[in-house]
Design an enzyme around this catalytic site. Structure first.
Site, short mmCIF file in Angstrom:
data_model
loop_
_atom_site.label_atom_id
_atom_site.label_comp_id
_atom_site.label_asym_id
_atom_site.label_seq_id
_atom_site.Cartn_x
_atom_site.Cartn_y
_atom_site.Cartn_z
N GLU A 1 0.83 -1.20 0.00
CA GLU A 1 0.00 0.00 0.00
C GLU A 1 0.87 1.26 0.00
OE1 GLU A 1 -2.84 -0.35 3.18
OE2 GLU A 1 -3.78 -2.14 2.33
N GLU B 1 -4.72 -9.48 0.27
CA GLU B 1 -5.12 -9.55 1.68
C GLU B 1 -6.64 -9.43 1.80
OE1 GLU B 1 -3.32 -6.56 4.13
OE2 GLU B 1 -1.29 -6.92 3.37
#
Length: 498
Positions: A115, A262
């Site tokens: 991220e 995820e």
């Protein structure tokens, strides 16, 4: 490569092939992390065949040698900053953390950072360079066809994710994301996405149903629909996927598959996190597994399966607050399941199997209709999914509708004595009847049998019933839909049937 995993619907080298797998993330911020050899044994016990490491942990990479496990290795965010400034640093990283372990360890992907665009915005300029340098190092090592390079992104790179058909990336990131998509397209790689309905639900401040985040059936007057495409969204996971696919298309790219790097649900909470419970985590993770393994994509891309990595194997208790951040693991460090994992324990136990309750082929249609009426009425099954326009309505026949209703009743009531009989018209099966976006819930039945026959129920829907089973005469057309907007995170539209 042959696959025998309970998670591997079909085993494939690349995510754009048919079928799908469920993998697992392994973090190492664990105070009592088991030895690497024990971790590998646990993964074998639960038949995980795909893992993602957040760094290039030498002990784990060595332990996976000569196994069938496919490994995604991670470049940390700190390393991204160094590698993005130096091709030689990228080459050194690949030689140390990839070449050294191949081919004994089956490394299939490099996840560059985590991220980065939302957690380290100033690193955006070096992120794409880091990926290009790493890919160039893989080419030099003749590993570029085996190992894909990508970078996991959060949903925060998309400003407004609902309705999915109008979703776009944050314009301030467009230049970087455009370069990212160019790279993925050129190298035949895939877009890595972290999908967390838990966070979406919490940020939504209760403005949409918890069931929507948990893959649970929604009542007929709470269906969520994209007003532009009229596509139904039964869960937030699929809506997030489609928002990303549409954002990619908005930049004029196509045929770049998404891999969910995820997704999970915390099982213990702080005082201000009441939805982080074992019950919700169990529901979410098991439904996620069923959703992924049915082999379909989201509503706008139904033929694109979604390989998904559960977050995570062990809870990382060394992470900072909040409390829920430390309690996502599906296993304890001793190897026992934190909560019931039907799709895992069915193979582990040896004497159990995942079962579904479905209508028998050739059963009397009259008895099936009676059983359907009872299940959807007195039996308490949620039959909204087999209403016209819903994901399990087709094929529009009594066997299909009865199977869904029977299974929903059985999964809810078996622990309270409910059985799979319905006047002899039902049977248990180990074959998952899910298809496309129509997902059946499965469960573990240690006995493997149908159980004792229940008393023949009263099969009459009373006049007070608020649900009538679907029939071809009850179909609604699009003119009967009214969409109302609600002030929620996704600006979700709830379908009201009139």
């Amino acid at each position: 490569m042959a696959c025998s995993s309970v998670f591997a619907h079909v085993c494939h080298d690349f995510p754009w092939d048919s079928g799908a797998f469920v993998g697992i993330n392994i973090g190492t911020h664990v105070s009592s992390l088991p030895p690497a050899s024990d971790v590998v044994s646990m993964l074998k016990q639960y038949e995980f065949t795909h893992v993602r490491l957040y760094d290039a942990n030498a002990q784990l990479l060595k332990a996976f040698a000569n196994s069938s496990t496919e490994v995604m290795v991670g470049v940390t965010n700190e390393e991204v900053l160094k590698i993005g400034k130096s091709p030689s640093a990228a080459a050194a990283w690949v030689n140390k953390n990839v070449v050294l372990y191949t081919p004994a360890t089956n490394i299939t992907a490099i996840a560059v950072g985590s991220e980065v665009l939302t957690s380290i915005p100033n690193a955006a300029r070096v992120l794409i360079r880091a990926m290009k340098y790493l890919h160039k190092a893989l080419v030099a090592a003749n590993l570029n066809l085996q190992i894909k390079v990508s970078t996991p992104q959060s949903m925060d790179v998309i400003l407004t994710s609902f309705p999915p058909s109008t979703a776009t990336f944050n314009s301030s990131l467009n230049s970087t994301i455009y370069q990212l998509l160019q790279f993925l397209k050129k190298t035949n790689s895939y877009y890595m996405l972290n999908v967390y309905p838990y966070h979406g639900y919490i940020k939504g401040n209760g403005n949409f149903p918890l069931d929507y985040a948990l893959f649970q059936p929604l009542s007929i007057n709470r269906q969520i629909v994209d007003p532009n495409t009229l596509l139904h969204y039964n869960n937030m996971f699929d809506a997030m996927l489609d928002a990303t696919y549409h954002s990619i298309k908005a930049l004029n790219f196509s045929d770049i598959p998404i891999v969910v790097t995820e997704s999970g649900w915390p099982w213990s909470d702080g005082a201000d996190e009441p939805y982080a419970t074992k019950q919700n985590a169990e529901i979410y993770v098991n439904n996620l597994i069923s959703r992924v393994l049915n082999g379909s994509g989201p509503p706008s891309e139904p033929t694109k399966p979604v390989n998904t990595y559960i977050y995570e194997l062990f809870s990382e208790d060394q992470k900072p607050e909040p409390m829920s951040q430390k309690n996502w693991g599906v296993l304890s460090t001793k190897g026992s399941a934190i909560y019931r994992l039907s799709s895992l324990s069915s193979r582990v136990a040896g004497s159990s199997s995942v079962v579904y309750c479905v209508a028998k082929d050739g059963a009397d249609p009259g008895k099936l209709q009676n059983g359907l009426n009872w299940a959807c009425g007195q039996g308490g099954a949620n039959c909204s999914a087999i209403q016209p326009g819903q994901p399990c309505f087709l094929p529009d026949n009594i066997v299909n509708h009865a199977s869904y209703a029977y299974n929903d009743y059985y999964q809810k009531m078996q622990l309270n004595g409910g059985t799979c009989n319905f006047d002899g018209t039902a049977t248990l099966t180990n074959t998952n009847p899910s298809r496309g976006s129509c997902v059946y819930t499965g469960s573990v039945n240690p006995s493997g049998g149908n159980g004792a026959s229940p008393p023949t129920p009263s099969l009459t829907l009373g006049p007070s019933s608020d649900f009538l089973p679907p029939s071809s005469s009850s179909k609604l057309d699009a003119r009967q839909f009214h969409f109302l907007s609600s002030p929620m995170l996704l600006s979700a539209f709830f379908l009201l049937l009139t």
